[in-house]
Design an enzyme around this catalytic site. Structure first.
Site, PDB file in Angstrom:
ATOM      1  N   VAL A  98       0.652  -1.198  -0.017  1.00 23.51           N
ATOM      2  CA  VAL A  98       0.052   0.058  -0.168  1.00 23.51           C
ATOM      3  C   VAL A  98       0.777   1.303  -0.307  1.00 23.51           C
ATOM      4  O   VAL A  98       1.926   1.402   0.791  1.00 23.51           O
ATOM      5  CB  VAL A  98      -0.848   0.107   1.364  1.00 23.51           C
ATOM      6  CG1 VAL A  98      -1.574   1.176   1.250  1.00 23.51           C
ATOM      7  CG2 VAL A  98      -1.770  -1.291   1.397  1.00 23.51           C
ATOM      8  N   CYS A  99       0.474   2.063  -0.880  1.00 27.62           N
ATOM      9  CA  CYS A  99       1.365   3.453  -0.935  1.00 27.62           C
ATOM     10  C   CYS A  99       0.182   4.539  -0.759  1.00 27.62           C
ATOM     11  O   CYS A  99      -1.046   4.109  -0.457  1.00 27.62           O
ATOM     12  CB  CYS A  99       2.088   3.534  -2.026  1.00 27.62           C
ATOM     13  SG  CYS A  99       1.160   3.705  -3.651  1.00 27.62           S
ATOM     14  N   LYS A 100       0.621   5.786  -1.216  1.00 27.86           N
ATOM     15  CA  LYS A 100      -0.531   7.031  -1.090  1.00 27.86           C
ATOM     16  C   LYS A 100      -1.515   6.827  -1.971  1.00 27.86           C
ATOM     17  O   LYS A 100      -2.855   6.812  -1.669  1.00 27.86           O
ATOM     18  CB  LYS A 100       0.089   8.174  -0.935  1.00 27.86           C
ATOM     19  CG  LYS A 100      -0.521   9.576  -0.698  1.00 27.86           C
ATOM     20  CD  LYS A 100       0.168  10.613  -0.554  1.00 27.86           C
ATOM     21  CE  LYS A 100      -0.507  11.825  -0.033  1.00 27.86           C
ATOM     22  NZ  LYS A 100       0.108  13.069   0.130  1.00 27.86           N
ATOM     23  N   MET A 127      -4.134   4.192  -0.513  1.00 25.63           N
ATOM     24  CA  MET A 127      -4.813   4.620   0.730  1.00 25.63           C
ATOM     25  C   MET A 127      -5.983   5.515   0.407  1.00 25.63           C
ATOM     26  O   MET A 127      -6.999   5.687   1.184  1.00 25.63           O
ATOM     27  CB  MET A 127      -3.855   5.040   2.099  1.00 25.63           C
ATOM     28  CG  MET A 127      -3.131   4.188   2.866  1.00 25.63           C
ATOM     29  SD  MET A 127      -4.285   3.045   3.706  1.00 25.63           S
ATOM     30  CE  MET A 127      -5.326   4.112   4.878  1.00 25.63           C
TER      31      MET A 127
END
Length: 140
Positions: A98-100, A127
């Site tokens: 998961v990243c931004k 996210m």
């Protein structure tokens, strides 16, 4: 409007061709970086609940503390290679990176795959998508 588009294409074939080449190259690059192995938020929750999937959040610590998926492990992308021994036990477990926004996770997926992790996915939309779907977020 459509007439103007066709007129533009007719008057600028080299420019349009160059745009299409760049677009296809970008799409191929994204697919190679892990774009093809992305999972939705629904698929992510299924992997977590049914197969004990592990969430690796590659954002910086300050962003992670502002809100993350419950049970996620924070390993910033810049430190992923040096912290691989901490997650070795999950080599055959589904791992969701998961990243931004879902864009930088592809590189981490590639890195983990090359390190021998067999089931690595990225969360499509990151996210931002998780929160847009009103899924639970832990803050600390």
């Amino acid at each position: 409007m459509i007439d103007q588009l066709f007129e533009f294409v007719e008057n600028h074939p080299l420019l349009v061709s160059a745009f299409l080449v760049v677009l296809l190259a970008w799409l191929a690059f994204e697919a190679k970086r892990g774009g093809a192995s992305g999972v939705s938020t629904t698929e992510t929750t299924s992997l977590i609940n049914r197969e004990d999937g592990v969430v690796i959040d590659i954002r910086e610590s300050s962003e992670f503390k502002a809100g993350h998926i419950a049970g996620a492990k924070n390993i910033p992308q810049s430190r992923l290679k040096e912290r691989l021994p901490q997650i070795e036990k999950y080599k055959d477990t589904p791992i969701i990176v998961v990243c931004k926004q879902g864009q930088s996770a592809g590189a981490a997926v590639t890195e983990l795959s090359q390190a021998g992790f067999t089931r690595v996915y990225k969360l499509k939309g990151g996210m931002a998508q998780w929160q847009a779907d009103s899924l639970p977020v832990v803050r600390r």
